[in-house]
Write a protein that holds these residues in place. Structure first.
Motif, PDB file in Angstrom:
ATOM      1  N   ALA A  20       1.015  -1.197  -0.094  1.00 47.58           N
ATOM      2  CA  ALA A  20      -0.035  -0.125  -0.057  1.00 47.58           C
ATOM      3  C   ALA A  20       0.964   1.275   0.194  1.00 47.58           C
ATOM      4  O   ALA A  20       1.598   1.250   0.841  1.00 47.58           O
ATOM      5  N   SER A  45      -4.725   2.613   1.958  1.00 48.75           N
ATOM      6  CA  SER A  45      -5.699   2.042   2.411  1.00 48.75           C
ATOM      7  C   SER A  45      -6.952   3.070   2.522  1.00 48.75           C
ATOM      8  O   SER A  45      -6.752   4.383   2.623  1.00 48.75           O
ATOM      9  N   ASN A 134      -5.243  -3.544   7.215  1.00 51.87           N
ATOM     10  CA  ASN A 134      -4.377  -2.707   7.828  1.00 51.87           C
ATOM     11  C   ASN A 134      -4.560  -2.387   9.286  1.00 51.87           C
ATOM     12  O   ASN A 134      -5.042  -1.393   9.602  1.00 51.87           O
ATOM     13  N   LYS A 171      -2.206  -7.289   7.598  1.00 52.33           N
ATOM     14  CA  LYS A 171      -0.744  -6.663   7.589  1.00 52.33           C
ATOM     15  C   LYS A 171      -0.677  -6.564   9.098  1.00 52.33           C
ATOM     16  O   LYS A 171      -1.342  -5.833   9.967  1.00 52.33           O
ATOM     17  N   SER A 219      12.277   3.362   5.871  1.00 53.14           N
ATOM     18  CA  SER A 219      12.608   2.014   6.402  1.00 53.14           C
ATOM     19  C   SER A 219      13.932   1.974   6.132  1.00 53.14           C
ATOM     20  O   SER A 219      14.524   2.608   5.335  1.00 53.14           O
ATOM     21  N   GLY A 247      11.428  -2.732   4.602  1.00 54.40           N
ATOM     22  CA  GLY A 247      12.945  -2.541   4.630  1.00 54.40           C
ATOM     23  C   GLY A 247      13.466  -3.575   3.235  1.00 54.40           C
ATOM     24  O   GLY A 247      14.463  -3.780   3.314  1.00 54.40           O
ATOM     25  N   CYS A 268       7.606  -0.576  -0.616  1.00 45.59           N
ATOM     26  CA  CYS A 268       6.879   0.619  -0.666  1.00 45.59           C
ATOM     27  C   CYS A 268       7.976   1.734  -0.917  1.00 45.59           C
ATOM     28  O   CYS A 268       8.323   2.248  -2.004  1.00 45.59           O
ATOM     29  N   HIS A 269       8.714   1.987   0.165  1.00 46.14           N
ATOM     30  CA  HIS A 269       9.826   3.163  -0.096  1.00 46.14           C
ATOM     31  C   HIS A 269      10.756   3.040  -1.236  1.00 46.14           C
ATOM     32  O   HIS A 269      11.026   3.902  -1.767  1.00 46.14           O
TER      33      HIS A 269
HETATM   34  C1  LIG Z   1       3.808   7.424   1.851  1.00 45.03           C
HETATM   35  C2  LIG Z   1       3.369   6.184   2.520  1.00 45.03           C
HETATM   36  C3  LIG Z   1       2.209   5.935   2.339  1.00 45.03           C
HETATM   37  C4  LIG Z   1       1.617   4.524   2.947  1.00 45.03           C
HETATM   38  N1  LIG Z   1       0.287   4.279   3.036  1.00 45.03           N
HETATM   39  C5  LIG Z   1      -0.190   3.309   3.492  1.00 45.03           C
HETATM   40  C6  LIG Z   1      -1.329   2.720   3.430  1.00 45.03           C
HETATM   41  O1  LIG Z   1      -2.415   3.613   2.899  1.00 45.03           O
HETATM   42  N2  LIG Z   1      -1.764   1.567   3.934  1.00 45.03           N
HETATM   43  C7  LIG Z   1      -0.908   0.823   4.593  1.00 45.03           C
HETATM   44  O2  LIG Z   1      -1.144  -0.240   4.803  1.00 45.03           O
HETATM   45  N3  LIG Z   1       0.305   1.003   4.455  1.00 45.03           N
HETATM   46  C8  LIG Z   1       0.983   2.125   3.922  1.00 45.03           C
HETATM   47  N4  LIG Z   1       2.370   2.411   4.048  1.00 45.03           N
HETATM   48  C9  LIG Z   1       3.150   1.599   4.599  1.00 45.03           C
HETATM   49  C10 LIG Z   1       3.916   0.704   3.447  1.00 45.03           C
HETATM   50  O3  LIG Z   1       2.759   0.125   2.756  1.00 45.03           O
HETATM   51  C11 LIG Z   1       4.833  -0.227   4.086  1.00 45.03           C
HETATM   52  O4  LIG Z   1       4.072  -1.197   4.911  1.00 45.03           O
HETATM   53  C12 LIG Z   1       6.036   0.427   4.947  1.00 45.03           C
HETATM   54  O5  LIG Z   1       6.345   1.650   4.332  1.00 45.03           O
HETATM   55  C13 LIG Z   1       7.006  -0.601   4.949  1.00 45.03           C
HETATM   56  O6  LIG Z   1       7.751  -0.970   3.782  1.00 45.03           O
HETATM   57  P1  LIG Z   1       8.903  -0.464   2.894  1.00 45.03           P
HETATM   58  O7  LIG Z   1       9.967  -0.467   4.031  1.00 45.03           O
HETATM   59  O8  LIG Z   1       8.796  -1.437   1.769  1.00 45.03           O
HETATM   60  O9  LIG Z   1       8.307   1.250   2.957  1.00 45.03           O
HETATM   61  C14 LIG Z   1       2.634   3.765   3.737  1.00 45.03           C
HETATM   62  C15 LIG Z   1       3.891   4.233   3.535  1.00 45.03           C
HETATM   63  C16 LIG Z   1       4.278   5.331   3.049  1.00 45.03           C
HETATM   64  C17 LIG Z   1       5.667   5.550   3.003  1.00 45.03           C
END
Ligand SMILES: Cc1cc2nc3c(=O)[nH]c(=O)nc-3n(C[C@H](O)[C@H](O)[C@H](O)COP(=O)(O)O)c2cc1C
Length: 336
Positions: A20, A45, A134, A171, A219, A247, A268-269
């Motif tokens: 997400a 979400s 979520n 999640k 992350s 991560g 995501c990041h």
């Molecule tokens: C800008 C942004 C918006 C996000 N929006 C959501 C969201 O709407 N719903 C959700 O479950 N997680 C959301 N996340 C969390 C990510 O899906 C992910 O679980 C989290 O960033 C850790 O993963 P990563 O290390 O790959 O970034 C968001 C993260 C970021 C940075």
């Protein structure tokens, strides 16, 4: 190379499922994700609070207008002229389904059982292939027993399972006293998959302004180790799918969680920072590594480093802590 993965009862062409993020607000970004190889996509979400705020706003307008004339009612706004968060979300589910060939997973962040159920049915009707919850409960009430907190997750899941037929992925946060038992109970209650772990953004303290500040800290690859550990412990012991989130930036990070036993890998990041096309590099990176190692299919190595498969399962338990401390090298010039 056969990179296929089973996830939530679906066969995916590879294990890469962007998590997400704001990328799913744009059809163009999602098309780029699909072109770069994404096997499915989890949408941003829908927050129950946002839907409630819209409902409250629309409820206030007519009640605050004391028109006195029936004719004047025609000046009152119609609900459908002011699409709220929910309408926009359902439109986006339908638009993504019409645009993409890969599964689209909607994501809900609810606070009441009613809210979860109402919106879950709506996203199912809009065409979502699956639903991610979520689940972001902070057990802030220190008088609430852990079993009560856990029961909330199980009740929501149970009620949703009765109402929707699409698979449900949860999640989860790492903050359970017994994450293994929690996942097992969710599995028994019919969850199709779990994603480990949700990332929390704790407020920081601004010491000059004496106030809380909310920052979104990216992350780091080391964040994936906790999920990797639990995936390794759970692989082969539960029937539901297991996704790794948090991560994961490179092919190497992805390979590690697959070796631990993940069915899918979320990012995501990494995609926000490097763009959707980074996915292609990760997929190619896995292919190259598999070739080097002589693996032809992902299932040749998935779970190879899970607790059930390694020669020394204690490496995933307390003993590892003792070893890590004993192996620590003192940096030069440091007292101890
Ligand atoms: C800008 C942004 C918006 C996000 N929006 C959501 C969201 O709407 N719903 C959700 O479950 N997680 C959301 N996340 C969390 C990510 O899906 C992910 O679980 C989290 O960033 C850790 O993963 P990563 O290390 O790959 O970034 C968001 C993260 C970021 C940075």
């Amino acid at each position: 190379m056969d990179l296929t993965s089973q996830w939530l009862g679906m066969t995916l062409k590879n294990p890469f499922v962007p998590s997400a993020s704001p990328l799913s607000r744009s059809l163009d970004a999602c098309r780029r994700l699909e072109d770069a190889g994404a096997a499915a996509v989890v949408m941003y979400s829908l927050f129950e609070e946002a839907v409630r705020a819209d409902d409250e706003r629309m409820g206030i307008v007519p009640s605050h207008q004391d028109t006195g004339h029936a004719e004047a009612d025609s000046y009152l706004p119609f609900r459908e002229d002011f699409p709220g968060e929910l309408d926009l979300y359902l439109e986006q589910v339908a638009a993504l389904k019409a645009t993409l060939g890969i599964p689209v997973i909607a994501s809900l962040n609810g606070i009441t059982a009613n809210g979860w159920i109402r919106h879950a049915k709506e996203v199912e009707d809009a065409g979502a292939d699956g639903l991610e919850l979520n689940t972001y409960y902070i057990a802030g009430n220190i008088w609430e027993e852990p079993t009560q907190v856990e029961q909330r997750y199980l009740t929501v899941l149970q009620e949703l399972r009765e109402q929707v037929s699409i698979p449900i992925n949860m999640k989860l946060s790492p903050f359970f006293s017994a994450i293994g038992s929690m996942v097992r109970k969710l599995d028994q209650t019919g969850v199709a998959g779990v994603s480990l772990f949700n990332r929390f953004y704790q407020p920081d303290i601004d010491i000059d302004g004496l106030r809380l500040q909310h920052t979104l800290t990216p992350s780091r690859p080391s964040d994936a180790l906790l999920a990797m550990h639990w995936i390794a412990m759970l692989h082969g012991r539960v029937g539901c799918s297991i996704g790794a989130t948090g991560g994961i930036y490179s092919a190497e990070d992805a390979i590690k969680v697959l070796l631990a036993g993940a069915d899918v890998v979320h990012q995501c990041h990494a995609l926000l920072q490097k763009g959707p096309e980074h996915l292609e590099a990760m997929i190619n990176g896995i292919g190259e590594w598999m070739e080097q190692m002589g693996f032809e299919a992902l299932d040749d190595f998935r779970g190879r480093m899970s607790q059930a498969s390694v020669q020394d399962p204690s490496a995933y338990e307390r003993l590892n802590y003792i070893r890590a401390i004993a192996a620590r090298k003192k940096p030069d010039g440091v007292w101890r």
